[in-house]
Design a protein around this motif. Structure first.
Motif, PDB file in Angstrom:
ATOM      1  N   GLY A  80      -1.038  -6.419 -15.142  1.00  0.00           N
ATOM      2  CA  GLY A  80      -1.610  -7.403 -14.240  1.00  0.00           C
ATOM      3  C   GLY A  80      -0.580  -8.026 -13.326  1.00  0.00           C
ATOM      4  N   ALA A  81       0.596  -7.415 -13.196  1.00  0.00           N
ATOM      5  CA  ALA A  81       1.630  -7.960 -12.321  1.00  0.00           C
ATOM      6  C   ALA A  81       1.440  -7.405 -10.914  1.00  0.00           C
ATOM      7  N   LEU A  82       1.863  -8.198  -9.933  1.00  0.00           N
ATOM      8  CA  LEU A  82       1.835  -7.785  -8.541  1.00  0.00           C
ATOM      9  C   LEU A  82       3.178  -7.128  -8.226  1.00  0.00           C
ATOM     10  N   VAL A  83       3.151  -5.827  -7.868  1.00  0.00           N
ATOM     11  CA  VAL A  83       4.374  -5.076  -7.674  1.00  0.00           C
ATOM     12  C   VAL A  83       4.365  -4.455  -6.283  1.00  0.00           C
ATOM     13  N   VAL A  84       5.582  -4.124  -5.805  1.00  0.00           N
ATOM     14  CA  VAL A  84       5.728  -3.462  -4.515  1.00  0.00           C
ATOM     15  C   VAL A  84       5.350  -1.994  -4.681  1.00  0.00           C
ATOM     16  N   SER A  85       4.452  -1.511  -3.793  1.00  0.00           N
ATOM     17  CA  SER A  85       3.998  -0.126  -3.896  1.00  0.00           C
ATOM     18  C   SER A  85       4.618   0.776  -2.839  1.00  0.00           C
ATOM     19  N   SER A  86       4.999   0.219  -1.708  1.00  0.00           N
ATOM     20  CA  SER A  86       5.614   1.031  -0.652  1.00  0.00           C
ATOM     21  C   SER A  86       6.583   0.145   0.144  1.00  0.00           C
ATOM     22  N   ARG A  87       7.264   0.765   1.061  1.00  0.00           N
ATOM     23  CA  ARG A  87       8.318   0.073   1.802  1.00  0.00           C
ATOM     24  C   ARG A  87       7.769  -1.119   2.559  1.00  0.00           C
ATOM     25  N   LEU A  88       8.461  -2.237   2.414  1.00  0.00           N
ATOM     26  CA  LEU A  88       8.122  -3.465   3.113  1.00  0.00           C
ATOM     27  C   LEU A  88       9.136  -3.674   4.239  1.00  0.00           C
ATOM     28  N   ASP A  89       8.660  -3.610   5.463  1.00  0.00           N
ATOM     29  CA  ASP A  89       9.527  -3.832   6.615  1.00  0.00           C
ATOM     30  C   ASP A  89       8.994  -5.035   7.372  1.00  0.00           C
ATOM     31  N   ARG A  90       9.659  -6.142   7.260  1.00  0.00           N
ATOM     32  CA  ARG A  90       9.165  -7.360   7.880  1.00  0.00           C
ATOM     33  C   ARG A  90       9.042  -7.196   9.385  1.00  0.00           C
ATOM     34  N   GLU A  91      10.012  -6.484   9.983  1.00  0.00           N
ATOM     35  CA  GLU A  91       9.968  -6.317  11.425  1.00  0.00           C
ATOM     36  C   GLU A  91       8.766  -5.485  11.850  1.00  0.00           C
ATOM     37  N   GLU A  92       8.416  -4.520  11.029  1.00  0.00           N
ATOM     38  CA  GLU A  92       7.247  -3.709  11.351  1.00  0.00           C
ATOM     39  C   GLU A  92       5.965  -4.492  11.148  1.00  0.00           C
ATOM     40  N   LEU A  93       5.933  -5.338  10.137  1.00  0.00           N
ATOM     41  CA  LEU A  93       4.722  -6.090   9.834  1.00  0.00           C
ATOM     42  C   LEU A  93       4.510  -7.247  10.793  1.00  0.00           C
ATOM     43  N   CYS A  94       5.556  -7.998  11.086  1.00  0.00           N
ATOM     44  CA  CYS A  94       5.390  -9.250  11.821  1.00  0.00           C
ATOM     45  C   CYS A  94       6.223  -9.343  13.084  1.00  0.00           C
ATOM     46  N   GLY A  95       7.104  -8.420  13.335  1.00  0.00           N
ATOM     47  CA  GLY A  95       7.960  -8.529  14.517  1.00  0.00           C
ATOM     48  C   GLY A  95       8.862  -9.747  14.410  1.00  0.00           C
ATOM     49  N   LYS A  96       8.851 -10.554  15.481  1.00  0.00           N
ATOM     50  CA  LYS A  96       9.700 -11.753  15.501  1.00  0.00           C
ATOM     51  C   LYS A  96       8.983 -12.976  14.947  1.00  0.00           C
ATOM     52  N   SER A  97       7.730 -12.790  14.556  1.00  0.00           N
ATOM     53  CA  SER A  97       6.969 -13.939  14.060  1.00  0.00           C
ATOM     54  C   SER A  97       7.517 -14.411  12.727  1.00  0.00           C
ATOM     55  N   ALA A  98       7.478 -15.686  12.529  1.00  0.00           N
ATOM     56  CA  ALA A  98       7.928 -16.271  11.267  1.00  0.00           C
ATOM     57  C   ALA A  98       7.020 -17.458  10.954  1.00  0.00           C
ATOM     58  N   PRO A  99       6.643 -17.663   9.724  1.00  0.00           N
ATOM     59  CA  PRO A  99       6.952 -16.765   8.606  1.00  0.00           C
ATOM     60  C   PRO A  99       6.059 -15.532   8.637  1.00  0.00           C
ATOM     61  N   CYS A 100       6.438 -14.513   7.867  1.00  0.00           N
ATOM     62  CA  CYS A 100       5.662 -13.271   7.779  1.00  0.00           C
ATOM     63  C   CYS A 100       4.960 -13.257   6.420  1.00  0.00           C
ATOM     64  N   ALA A 101       3.641 -13.329   6.459  1.00  0.00           N
ATOM     65  CA  ALA A 101       2.896 -13.434   5.196  1.00  0.00           C
ATOM     66  C   ALA A 101       1.811 -12.369   5.156  1.00  0.00           C
ATOM     67  N   LEU A 102       1.648 -11.767   3.987  1.00  0.00           N
ATOM     68  CA  LEU A 102       0.540 -10.837   3.717  1.00  0.00           C
ATOM     69  C   LEU A 102      -0.553 -11.616   3.012  1.00  0.00           C
ATOM     70  N   ARG A 103      -1.720 -11.679   3.622  1.00  0.00           N
ATOM     71  CA  ARG A 103      -2.850 -12.392   3.022  1.00  0.00           C
ATOM     72  C   ARG A 103      -3.756 -11.368   2.335  1.00  0.00           C
ATOM     73  N   LEU A 104      -3.845 -11.519   1.034  1.00  0.00           N
ATOM     74  CA  LEU A 104      -4.571 -10.559   0.212  1.00  0.00           C
ATOM     75  C   LEU A 104      -5.698 -11.263  -0.536  1.00  0.00           C
ATOM     76  N   GLU A 105      -6.698 -10.482  -0.894  1.00  0.00           N
ATOM     77  CA  GLU A 105      -7.779 -10.971  -1.752  1.00  0.00           C
ATOM     78  C   GLU A 105      -7.745 -10.209  -3.062  1.00  0.00           C
ATOM     79  N   VAL A 106      -7.853 -10.951  -4.142  1.00  0.00           N
ATOM     80  CA  VAL A 106      -7.836 -10.366  -5.481  1.00  0.00           C
ATOM     81  C   VAL A 106      -9.228 -10.524  -6.062  1.00  0.00           C
ATOM     82  N   LEU A 107      -9.782  -9.413  -6.537  1.00  0.00           N
ATOM     83  CA  LEU A 107     -11.144  -9.419  -7.092  1.00  0.00           C
ATOM     84  C   LEU A 107     -11.092  -9.209  -8.596  1.00  0.00           C
ATOM     85  N   LEU A 108     -11.983  -9.905  -9.265  1.00  0.00           N
ATOM     86  CA  LEU A 108     -12.205  -9.721 -10.699  1.00  0.00           C
ATOM     87  C   LEU A 108     -13.670  -9.405 -10.925  1.00  0.00           C
ATOM     88  N   ASP A 109     -13.943  -8.404 -11.744  1.00  0.00           N
ATOM     89  CA  ASP A 109     -15.331  -8.063 -12.084  1.00  0.00           C
ATOM     90  C   ASP A 109     -15.719  -8.740 -13.397  1.00  0.00           C
TER      91      ASP A 109
END
Length: 869
Positions: A80-109
């Motif tokens: 149940g831990a949140l782990v890195v699955s692939s390369r994280l490139d802040r510049e690719e994700l957010c460019g010069k924007s700061a802060p750079c945040a990934l907004r995720l939704e977690v579902l439970l059944d």
């Protein structure tokens, strides 16, 4: 990038979690992870931070839903831990924007719950400063004054914050020094400053290395080779009228829009004062593809579309260069601020859809989870959501940009089996932009409808003597449910016929007479029906569906057996007597093979006496017969077959009374033999015959003959009839001994009979006309236990039969509004027909239209003749 790889390995060794706190009010978990973290790096203990027990994350399917992009993190199913699955490139994700945040939704059944996770990708120093070119050529006049400044193109760093804070150093030189100029809070521009007069003859070219270092730990560097050529002559550089130009443009500005117009002056003359303009040092670098300057006019125009969501500010420098030898240049800065317009429609994402929805689902049931976003900013990015049609579903906001589609009204699959739901998102721009996401929500069936028959009561007519297995009717019950819930099976539930319905054989269940096919609902007879045994059979048919639990509906079936002419008339023994001193002689002939009733047979020999000189109309005998059928099939008529022509006797057509047609004479002989046929009105008609021997006598025997009519007609037999057909000697002697007493008795009985007839006639004819002509609904008169059953609506109705006939009437319907038959009764026994009654309907037989009826009245009997079509 080698230094960046070392930084990634150092950061991967120890992941810095800035915040992993559960916000009770907002329901959000925040983590922080550096970019370029190795795959498998643990971002946070998500299951534990969400309050889940060990193993619960995998059992309840803890999973991530990214918003419109591929997530670079995932949930480990086991821990149940949140782990890195692939390369994280802040510049690719957010460019010069700061802060750079990934907004995720977690579902439970089980049950369905949603949590919001924000993962901030922190910057590491993985990008070295970069100059626009590997080398730069600079021309400097040898007469350039000391402290002359030569702006250099600065480097750019894709990192942010301290990792992008650049510092510059210049390789050692005795002629040039480096000075840094901060034009604004974001940029530092290096200038090359002349510190010592140049001598082109001693040194015509200087090669220096400009190094840019960022603020990372360790710092990364980039270099550019400065090739400085020492020139002669032109000693005045162009000068701009202002050092900084600030411009604002909306992001929807079209290509070719004028951004600004810059102007520089040069005090030199001639070719040394001719200026050309060029735009340099774009930050960000893609600005050079969007902005250009006219080399002669200094007009700055757009050459491509602006996008506020990609870059909100462009910084660049304008160089004004003269055409002197060597050329001199002046510089100014331009700051272009891009203004947001509402050019991005909202986006609606369906993150989870739970269909079909059961029609008995509780209010508040979550049908789908939705995520809504808008790339615009400010009011242009604020989104409102609604559902069309508004019922029976609605939206509930669970978090910023997240909604639940819930059930607000009860569902009915039989009314609406599927909904096409539209989720409409509208932003706050002017004009607003909209997005529509369609959802198909089918409704699953539950067994909430019982089978229902088209009629509560079914009236079925069946002819007697039907074939076993014949189809009588087809019943059908509708169940609007589907599949097994709507599959109906039929059965006979209850009902039967009691002993009062027929021959007295006791109560029998309806299932012994009829059956219903479980699938088709066809009602069939199990055996031939006998009207004389069963007239009405009432029972219930049950329709049961295959749902769980099953539901059922009932309908009442009234089965009326329609009579057929399958019983011949049966002669009855004389009234008031039994066999007496004579024996019965039954004929062996039968009038029809279908005769079932009458133990006395269908052919009789009878005898009677008549006095010489008896007047016309005197009754000498009465033939009595009964028919086991009902209605028209049991309506009997009597005919004198022999002798034909003008005989001394006649028989009443419907009464069966044998009377003198004229006064008896000696010429008529001592005996008359009459052959009387009793026939019913069935199709075909059935009949029985009786042979009546009438002895003509006089004196005491004549009185006995008259009295014998009241006691009954004697049946001929070997013990009571002589060889000549008259009474034997012993019988005559016994009769003579009682003549006196019989005469006295006959006189007394005759007096009482006359009085009774007078009273009966007065009570019969006077009020009946009023009853028959009075207003009121039609009355149904049907067969009863002794031969007929009847009921009346509102008013009593009378049906008159022969006073000495069998206690049996027919099935007949007459209208109380019809006038009574007019005219006196026929004296010769023929019938008189009154006015024809109007068409009528049997009330008990729904939708069965019957025929015409007519009133027939004889001397002693009122009959209603009817026919069924």
């Amino acid at each position: 990038m080698g230094v960046g790889g070392a930084a990634r390995r150092s950061w991967g060794a120890a992941v810095l979690v800035l915040q992993a706190a559960w916000a009770l009010g907002g329901g959000q978990v925040r983590y922080s992870v550096p970019e370029e973290a190795e795959a498998g790096t643990v971002v946070g203990r998500l299951a534990q931070d969400l309050g889940l027990e060990a193993g619960e994350a995998e059992a309840r399917r803890l999973r991530l839903v990214a918003r419109g992009r591929r997530a670079s993190v995932e949930v480990s199913g086991a821990s149940g831990a949140l782990v890195v699955s692939s390369r994280l490139d802040r510049e690719e994700l957010c460019g010069k924007s700061a802060p750079c945040a990934l907004r995720l939704e977690v579902l439970l059944d089980r049950p369905l719950r949603v949590f919001h996770v924000e993962v901030e990708v922190t910057d590491i120093n993985d990008n070295a400063p970069r100059f626009p070119a590997a080398s730069k050529n600079i021309s400097v006049w040898e007469n350039s004054p000391l402290n002359s400044r030569f702006p250099l193109e600065g480097a750019s760093d894709a990192d942010i914050d301290s990792n992008a804070q650049l510092s510059y150093t210049l390789s050692p030189s005795e002629y040039f020094a480096l000075e840094l100029q901060r034009t604004n809070d974001r940029n530092v521009i290096p200038d090359l400053v002349l510190t010592r007069p140049l001598d082109r003859e001693s040194l015509s070219e200087h090669r220096l290395v400009l190094t840019a270092s960022d603020g990372g730990r360790p710092a990364l560097t980039g270099t550019v080779l400065l090739v400085i050529s020492v020139l002669d002559a032109n000693d005045n550089a162009p000068q701009f009228n202002q050092s900084v130009y600030k411009v604002q443009l909306p992001e929807d500005a079209v290509e070719g829009t004028l951004v600004a117009r810059v102007a520089a002056t040069d005090p030199d003359e001639g070719i040394n004062s001719e200026i050309t303009y060029a735009a340099t040092n774009f930050i960000p670098l893609n600005g050079k593809d969007l902005i250009s300057i006219h080399p002669r006019t200094g007009e700055i125009r757009l050459t491509g579309p602006l996008d506020f969501e990609e870059a909100s500010v462009f910084d660049f420098r304008i160089e004004a260069r003269d055409k002197g030898t060597p050329p001199l240049s002046g510089h100014c800065s331009v700051e272009l601020e891009v203004l947001d317009v509402n050019d991005n429609a909202p986006e609606v994402w369906v993150t989870s859809l739970s269909v079909p929805v059961s029609e008995d689902a509780a209010l508040g049931t979550v049908v789908a989870l939705l995520s809504v976003s808008d790339r615009d900013s400010g009011p242009n990015g604020r989104v409102r959501c609604a559902v069309r049609p508004p019922s029976p579903f609605g939206l509930v906001a669970t978090f910023a940009g997240s909604y639940s589609l819930v059930l607000r009204e009860a569902l009915d699959r039989e009314r609406v089996s599927e909904y096409e739901v539209e989720v409409r998102a509208e932003d706050g721009g002017a004009p607003p932009l909209r997005a529509i996401r369609g959802l198909r929500v089918p409704v699953s069936d539950v067994n909430d409808n019982a089978p229902a028959f088209a009629q509560a009561v079914y009236t079925v007519l069946a002819r007697e003597n039907n074939a076993a297995g014949a189809e009588l009717a087809r019943l059908w019950a509708r169940d609007p449910d589907e599949a097994g819930n709507g599959r109906v099976s039929y059965s006979v539930a209850e009902g039967g016929a009691g002993s009062g319905s027929g021959s007295g054989s006791g109560w029998r269940p309806a299932s012994s007479y009829v059956s219903v096919d479980a699938e088709s609902g066809r009602l069939r007879a199990l055996r031939p029906l006998d009207y004389e045994e069963l007239q009405v059979l009432q029972f219930e048919v049950r329709a049961v569906d295959a749902g769980e639990p099953p539901l059922c509906g009932n309908a009442t079936v009234q089965l009326f057996v329609v009579d057929e002419n399958d019983n011949a008339p049966a002669l009855l023994p004389p009234a008031g007597g039994g066999p007496g001193p004579w024996a019965a002689e039954a004929g062996s002939r039968a009038s029809g093979s279908a005769m079932k009733a009458g133990s006395w047979g269908s052919s009789w020999s009878l005898w009677a006496r008549a006095a010489w000189g008896a007047p016309a109309g005197q009754v000498v005998a009465k033939i009595r017969a009964v028919d086991a059928d009902s209605g028209y099939n049991a309506w009997l008529r009597y005919e004198l077959r022999e002798p034909r022509g003008d005989g001394p006797f006649r028989v009443g057509l419907y009464s069966g009374e044998v009377s003198t047609a004229r006064a008896l004479e000696e010429a008529d002989g001592p005996r008359q033999t009459l052959l009387i046929v009793v026939r019913d009105h069935g199709e075909p008609p059935l009949s029985a015959t009786a042979t009546l021997s009438v002895s003509l006598v006089e004196g005491p025997e004549a009185a006995l003959a008259v009295a014998g009519v009241g006691a009954g007609v004697a049946l001929a037999g070997s013990a009571g009839v002589g060889s000549d057909g008259g009474p034997s000697g012993a019988a005559a002697a016994a009769t003579a001994a009682t003549n006196v007493w019989l005469v006295v008795a006959i006189c007394a009985v005759s007096s009482l009979l006359v009085l009774a007839v007078v009273l009966y006639g007065a009570g019969r004819w006077a009020p009946r006309a009023a009853v028959l002509t009075g207003p009121g609904p039609a009355t149904l008169v049907c067969a009863s236990e002794v031969g007929s059953w009847s009921y009346s609506q509102r008013h009593s109705r009378s049906l008159c039969v022969a006073t000495d006939g069998a206690g049996k009437s027919d099935l007949m319907v007459f209208s109380p509004s019809c006038p009574p038959p007019s005219g006196p009764a026929s004296e010769n026994g023929s019938i008189e027909k009154g006015p024809s009654l109007s068409p009528y309907s049997l009330g008990a037989f729904k939708n069965i239209t019957c025929g015409e009826a007519e009133v027939v009245r004889t001397k002693s009997t009122l009959l209603i003749k009817y026919s069924v079509h």
